[in-house]
Enzyme design. Sequence first.
Site, PDB file in Angstrom:
ATOM      1  N   HIS A  39       0.958  -0.895  -0.404  1.00  0.00           N
ATOM      2  CA  HIS A  39      -0.128  -0.574  -0.312  1.00  0.00           C
ATOM      3  C   HIS A  39       0.847   1.352  -0.433  1.00  0.00           C
ATOM      4  CE1 HIS A  39       0.866  -0.029   4.114  1.00  0.00           C
ATOM      5  NE2 HIS A  39       0.821  -0.663   4.683  1.00  0.00           N
ATOM      6  N   HIS A  42       4.615   1.323   2.307  1.00  0.00           N
ATOM      7  CA  HIS A  42       5.313   0.331   2.078  1.00  0.00           C
ATOM      8  C   HIS A  42       5.850   1.339   0.485  1.00  0.00           C
ATOM      9  CE1 HIS A  42       2.709  -3.220   2.798  1.00  0.00           C
ATOM     10  NE2 HIS A  42       4.083  -3.052   3.319  1.00  0.00           N
ATOM     11  N   GLY A 155       8.653   0.751   8.766  1.00  0.00           N
ATOM     12  CA  GLY A 155       7.777   2.902   8.719  1.00  0.00           C
ATOM     13  C   GLY A 155       7.796   1.882  10.155  1.00  0.00           C
TER      14      GLY A 155
HETATM   15  O1  PAF Z   1       6.445  -5.377   9.487  1.00  0.00           O
HETATM   16  C1  PAF Z   1       6.539  -6.418   8.322  1.00  0.00           C
HETATM   17  O2  PAF Z   1       5.890  -5.912   6.772  1.00  0.00           O
HETATM   18  C2  PAF Z   1       6.934  -7.395   8.576  1.00  0.00           C
HETATM   19  O3  PAF Z   1       6.979  -7.036  10.450  1.00  0.00           O
HETATM   20  C3  PAF Z   1       8.489  -7.925   8.457  1.00  0.00           C
HETATM   21  C4  PAF Z   1       9.507  -6.713   9.084  1.00  0.00           C
HETATM   22  C5  PAF Z   1       8.577  -7.429   6.557  1.00  0.00           C
HETATM   23  C6  PAF Z   1       9.132  -8.790   8.408  1.00  0.00           C
HETATM   24  O4  PAF Z   1       7.752  -9.861   8.918  1.00  0.00           O
END
Ligand code: PAF
Length: 517
Positions: A39, A42, A155
């Site tokens: 989203h 990210h 994030g």
């Molecule tokens: O924040 C996330 O999406 C997950 O916790 C991560 C950091 C990729 C670890 O699996």
Amino acid sequence: MIGDKAVQLLETIAHLRASLQTHSRDKTVGFVPTMGGLHAGHLSLLHRARQENDIVVASIFVNPLQFAPGEDFDRYPRPFDRDRQLCREAGVDLLFAPSVGEMYPLGNAETARIVPPATMTTGLCGRSRPGHFEGVATAVTKLLQIVRGDRAYFGQKDAQQLAILRRIVTDLNIPVQVVGCAIVREPSGLAYSSRNHYLSETEKQQATVLYRSLTAAETAFTKGDRDVKTLVRCVRDELATVSNLEPDYIELVHPETLMPLDRVDSRGLLAIAARLGSTRLIDNIILRSRRPIIAIDGPAGAGKSTVTRLVARRLGLLHLDSGAMYRAVTWRVLDAKASPKDEAAVKSLLAECHLEMTTNEAGETQVAVNGKDITREIRGPEVTANVSAIAAMGAVREFLVAQQQRFGELGGLVAEGRDIGTQVFPDAEVKIFLTASVGERAKRRQRDLQQQGQDPPSLEVLEAEIARRDELDSTRTLSPLRKAKDAIEIQTDNLTIEEAIDAIISWYRAFSMNNYQ
Ligand code: PAF
């Protein structure tokens, strides 16, 4: 960037390593680990990684170790084709998408685990999700070892995760810089999350109360309420306006150690989790009791240093003179009779280099190293001759950014540079991008040289030099020139220095009026 082609998909560790070996020699690598369901949050991590690195690696791995039995591992969104397309659009070079068997070949139970300190996992989400952060830490540590990037992006929305990962990287000496990125919100204030996907339209509307409740506490805070009880009450009262929302926790902790706070003396993380129907949502805000920071970035020759010095003097703020800080480190290296070319020797001196900056009664910045005032010494010819070699060292920059951020905890300062508002103080209250056209900067440079009694080059030559310097400054790996998204641009072509200063001061006053009444 490897090229404008489809993102390269790699499903095994061996393939990823081989591909990285071919592509990343002498190049910087930025890594964005995700669980997919990408989203806008990210995407902001991917864009930042794209801006700051030559090669961008993203991973998509829904990590079973971080889901407890009964949690949403099976129904966690896995829109792989869409995610892959978004990665391509965001300029990702390599997409690592391993299977569970590839990551944990001996099975989940047999895999060695990374256990974060208990003090960081007993509160907040750790209380209702035992084992979750051990699962996150294990997967992320593995991924960091596999990718071996220069920077990894996470994030701030998962504030507990970010603090734990920072601690693990420090404690285990993993050679990567952890970059925390601001929460991205929908216009309604709802923070983007893969789990928003589970919400109905009505629930999405109701979920906006999370951020509303945090901003209610922030308003109380800026009016002077520092006490945990009052701040938590503000959040609770606002959350109570949505009847089917069940708060899980509302906590005030230190943003780095995650230790509970009774009141905010300098910084506090106010974090909440709540259930809406069957969906668990989290959100947080950082509260700072510091005075505001003014960050001034812009290209060379736009008048930043004069303007910054005078703004600091007029407002009675500390001028955090980064040039003087580099000079102070150079002085320390020369004083210890170390070679300014010997990076290892310089690095070991940094460990015992205690830097202080203060403002004297005349509003001038005073610099001291290990208790000795060296304000005058740092302007000497030997320091001048060696400062650029010292400033080019990554370790020195890292050390000085950490020092600047330490000064920033108290606030009440003005700093100038190329990436103050984007990297050093991304949360500065007032961000200015001070700029001028190449033509105007060439004229100013010509005038300065004439005033110094020198015979200046033609305007064409100066313009070409300035344009080349701009290009170099914005593409360099170490602290590139960047305008922060939320910076106010001040174009100084038709402004006097006094007018530029007045413009900055009125932005500062407008900020202070709205936030520190
Ligand atoms: O924040 C996330 O999406 C997950 O916790 C991560 C950091 C990729 C670890 O699996």
